[in-house]
Enzyme design. Structure first.
Site, PDB file in Angstrom:
ATOM      1  N   THR A 112       1.582   8.661  -1.643  1.00  0.00           N
ATOM      2  CA  THR A 112       1.450  10.137  -1.201  1.00  0.00           C
ATOM      3  C   THR A 112       0.373  10.119   0.139  1.00  0.00           C
ATOM      4  O   THR A 112       0.540  10.798   1.038  1.00  0.00           O
ATOM      5  CB  THR A 112       0.844  10.926  -2.334  1.00  0.00           C
ATOM      6  OG1 THR A 112       1.846  10.942  -3.199  1.00  0.00           O
ATOM      7  CG2 THR A 112       0.918  12.430  -1.839  1.00  0.00           C
ATOM      8  N   THR A 188      -0.696   6.440  -6.246  1.00  0.00           N
ATOM      9  CA  THR A 188      -1.428   6.542  -7.382  1.00  0.00           C
ATOM     10  C   THR A 188      -0.922   5.700  -8.721  1.00  0.00           C
ATOM     11  O   THR A 188      -1.692   5.407  -9.425  1.00  0.00           O
ATOM     12  CB  THR A 188      -2.051   7.604  -7.645  1.00  0.00           C
ATOM     13  OG1 THR A 188      -0.892   8.568  -7.922  1.00  0.00           O
ATOM     14  CG2 THR A 188      -2.746   8.456  -6.220  1.00  0.00           C
ATOM     15  N   LYS A 267      -5.499   5.498 -14.187  1.00  0.00           N
ATOM     16  CA  LYS A 267      -5.175   6.877 -14.088  1.00  0.00           C
ATOM     17  C   LYS A 267      -5.127   7.470 -15.373  1.00  0.00           C
ATOM     18  O   LYS A 267      -3.951   7.311 -16.177  1.00  0.00           O
ATOM     19  CB  LYS A 267      -3.622   6.606 -13.278  1.00  0.00           C
ATOM     20  CG  LYS A 267      -3.204   8.033 -12.903  1.00  0.00           C
ATOM     21  CD  LYS A 267      -1.860   7.874 -11.829  1.00  0.00           C
ATOM     22  CE  LYS A 267      -1.459   9.273 -11.519  1.00  0.00           C
ATOM     23  NZ  LYS A 267      -0.184   9.441 -10.315  1.00  0.00           N
TER      24      LYS A 267
END
Lengths: 450, 450
Positions: A112, A188, A267
């Site tokens: 992203t 991510t 994450k």
């Protein structure tokens, strides 16, 4: 060159300009009715790092000012965009980096943060020339001299051990060319895995290697792309440590980013900007706009004279297997039958499996396949001496993964098996702290409060 | 009858008594030198719920007092243990439950909380007669009339869907006999899975069903066994809700326990007493010694006239599979080839897998094997519409698991597949909130602060 006629405008300011049919380069008159305030000038691009809700205007005297949009603000177009902005596009001024600033290499792998939306087609494509970066976040020009390039442009869920090898090689090349810090932009989803991989592959680092991503793309008002990128460059250029780290938003507000050691980061939320957490350790540092605040003094210091050791081979025949009630041994048998080289189990509690798995685990180890135990609890440490299940698994030869994250243990076993398949050596390496992945301490403060 | 000559004494008090060669039943004289204080009496057993660092003495006038051990405390044996305490054993007085108290059934399945150490042999064995419980935590006699029994005595890592079926049946039997609440003691490793299983199996509950465990066994000074058990009984007896919940320590201190909904709870630490956390929701309540404080008003109310529906069948041919970079499709192919009935993936981020898995996933679904997506981030919600990887997986027929925990989705798919193997019906049930496992809301406060 950017395709976006409202480059850098997000959220409310973008909506306001679009609804008034204003583009960058238009000459406008802005009035604030309550304050009896009027100003005229050319609409300019805006830094992605700047606050939403402002319009940037170049006045006739050459100065730029940001005007906050309030409920009494009215904008009118005085003149269409200047002729030299051809075809509705604008080339924002590229700030010139100051001489003597640290040299930072930005390597884009996708995700992203590295994407840019073409507002006419809706397509997302990588945008990571140095010029694009300086335009998007001109503040970077104050802290580093950037060289940027696109290595891959893939979603991070498609990363493989082969990609880790290539990224590590590429980072090593840049370090050997004398850069003062490296930034790797990355999706991510699997950034934690790649961070662990680079931590093992790049030993005796002279300068920091910083992985950075974004949870929200840069066309969204809540984007974290700009602040994350700015903070990552700041760490690469100025941080006192030479380690592989992840730099991401630290809180819901835009106050600071956190620096996480590459082997201890995970994450922990699907969508929040502060999704990344250090587990079983303290984050290394906080990054504010104007300073880096160290949170730990336990790190390898930056030293450009240190000689990097590159060990970037990974075995791609390793499996990460989560344990659950009712799990049967057949999947482990299949893994052994299929020629896989190693298994990391994500066991329950202190490092347990159903006893129905014991025969398959025993056979795997007998056939030379190391089995490493981690915990699906995520926080805490493996201790297989407390209960008989753990003691039994130890007696079968299962290697306790200490306080390693399951994901880090998976990456590490892949790295170890590329060096040796001797079970004793594998065990020794897995139990040796190589890159901060095993923390001898267990502090209460590592576990997040309620 | 207990085997422990220092029953109920933990930590410092235990050490102090042992080092002075004192047993329960001995007549002792205790002096506090600084205060010129002396007392004489018989050493009594102590409640596991009581504070460490005290000695309980029965005075000659018949009253019991607790004497704090300070650095000037001296103890001397006046007379060996009373003759009627044969062989070094003592039978602590069993408190009589008050008439009219709620009737609570305690069903033991094993685990740390239900075990008792024989101090002469070191062996651990289940101890869960009502008498044992009243002796260990006499405070329970003030809140409920207990009936206790041992159903299993196994480590929770050995629980299977078959065990879930038996526990659910047993709980249903007790509820149908008119109990006001049920407590199920359980090992902590897989307590979250069993809690989810009972949540689906026991529908339209009239009374609460409380799972409880201990992270530290009751012979350790830091044991949470007593406070957890007391709190679980309090919830079973008095709570206003009728749901399947987990009651465990809520903080490092001994202040309170938390009540977690059975489908939203997860063991998040290998060893801490506050290891259990509600994920993607708010805990239902806090339990203090003297009250239950509701933290949510979104619950099913207790109503003894409600008629329980038992749906306790689980399909044991379901797999929970964690996704990782470099994962290959062959394991999914193996699962399909081997006749498994369903797969829950623990994907990355918003619900992604490497694209290399797409062919195997496509084939699984084509062959009638439902594939459900959850996230290894643990917190947050699946959203497969944001990125092309997610949209592709949706188009293959993958069922998005919303904000369900991977473990809960695994249990739910096992429960759903025992009812139907029709893919459309499976999808519909998986996307329907049955027992609080899907929370339509996503609040910032669900994610733990730093």
């Amino acid at each position: 060159m950017t395709e976006d006629p409202l480059f850098g405008y997000r959220g409310y300011a973008r909506t306001f300009l679009m609804s008034n049919n204003i583009k960058i380069g238009d000459r406008v008159r802005i009035k604030k009715l309550k304050e009896n305030f009027t100003v005229e000038g050319i609409v300019m691009p805006r830094s992605l790092l700047a606050e939403d809700g402002f319009i940037e205007i170049k006045l006739d005297n050459g100065y730029n000012i940001g005007i906050r949009i309030t409920d009494d603000t009215v904008i009118e177009k005085v003149k269409e965009e200047r002729k030299e902005f051809k075809g509705g596009l604008i080339v924002p001024e590229i700030p010139k980096p100051r001489p003597g600033l640290p040299k930072v290499s930005i390597i884009s792998t996708g995700g992203t943060i590295a994407s840019k939306v073409d507002y006419r087609t809706g397509a997302v494509y990588p945008a990571l020339t140095s010029e694009d970066l300086y335009r998007a976040v001109p503040e970077i020009a104050n802290i580093a001299c950037i060289e940027a390039e696109v290595l891959f442009s893939i979603f991070s869920e498609n990363m493989t051990p082969k990609h880790w090898e290539i990224i590590a090689q590429h980072v090593a090349d840049k370090i050997n060319k004398g850069f003062d810090g490296i930034v790797v932009t990355h999706g991510t989803d699997t950034m934690g895995y790649t961070a662990a991989a680079l931590s093992f592959a790049l030993q005796d680092l002279p300068v920091p290697v910083v992985l950075v991503g974004a949870q929200r793309s840069s066309d969204r008002p809540s984007s974290d792309a700009a602040i994350n990128l700015y903070s990552a460059v700041k760490v690469a250029a100025e941080a006192p440590f030479a380690e592989v780290v992840v730099v991401m938003h630290g809180s819901i507000s835009d106050d600071y980013c956190l620096v996480h050691r590459g082997t201890k980061v995970r994450k922990m939320h699907t969508s929040r900007r502060d999704a990344f957490r250090t587990v079983n350790d303290t984050p290394l540092a906080r990054v504010y706009r104007d300073r880096i605040e160290m949170l730990s003094n336990n790190y390898k210091h930056r030293d450009k004279s240190r000689r990097l050791k590159l060990k970037n081979k990974f075995d791609d025949k390793v499996v990460l297997l989560k344990v659950y009630p009712g799990m049967k041994g057949d999947i482990i048998d299949y893994i052994v039958d299929s020629g896989y080289h190693g298994i990391v189990l994500e066991g329950t509690g202190l490092g347990h499996t159903p006893e129905t798995l014991f025969p398959a685990i025993k056979r795997a180890i007998r056939e030379g396949i190391p089995v490493v135990m981690t915990s699906q609890c995520i926080w805490g440490r493996i201790n297989m001496n407390v209960y008989s299940t753990g003691r039994e698994l130890l007696s079968l030869g299962v290697i306790p993964g200490e306080d390693m994250l399951p994901e880090t243990a998976y990456v590490k076993l892949s790295w170890v098996l590329a060096q040796t398949r001797d079970l004793d050596k594998v065990r020794e390496l897995m139990l040796t702290n190589i890159a901060g992945e095993i923390n001898p301490r267990s502090l209460i403060s590592y576990y997040p409060p309620l």
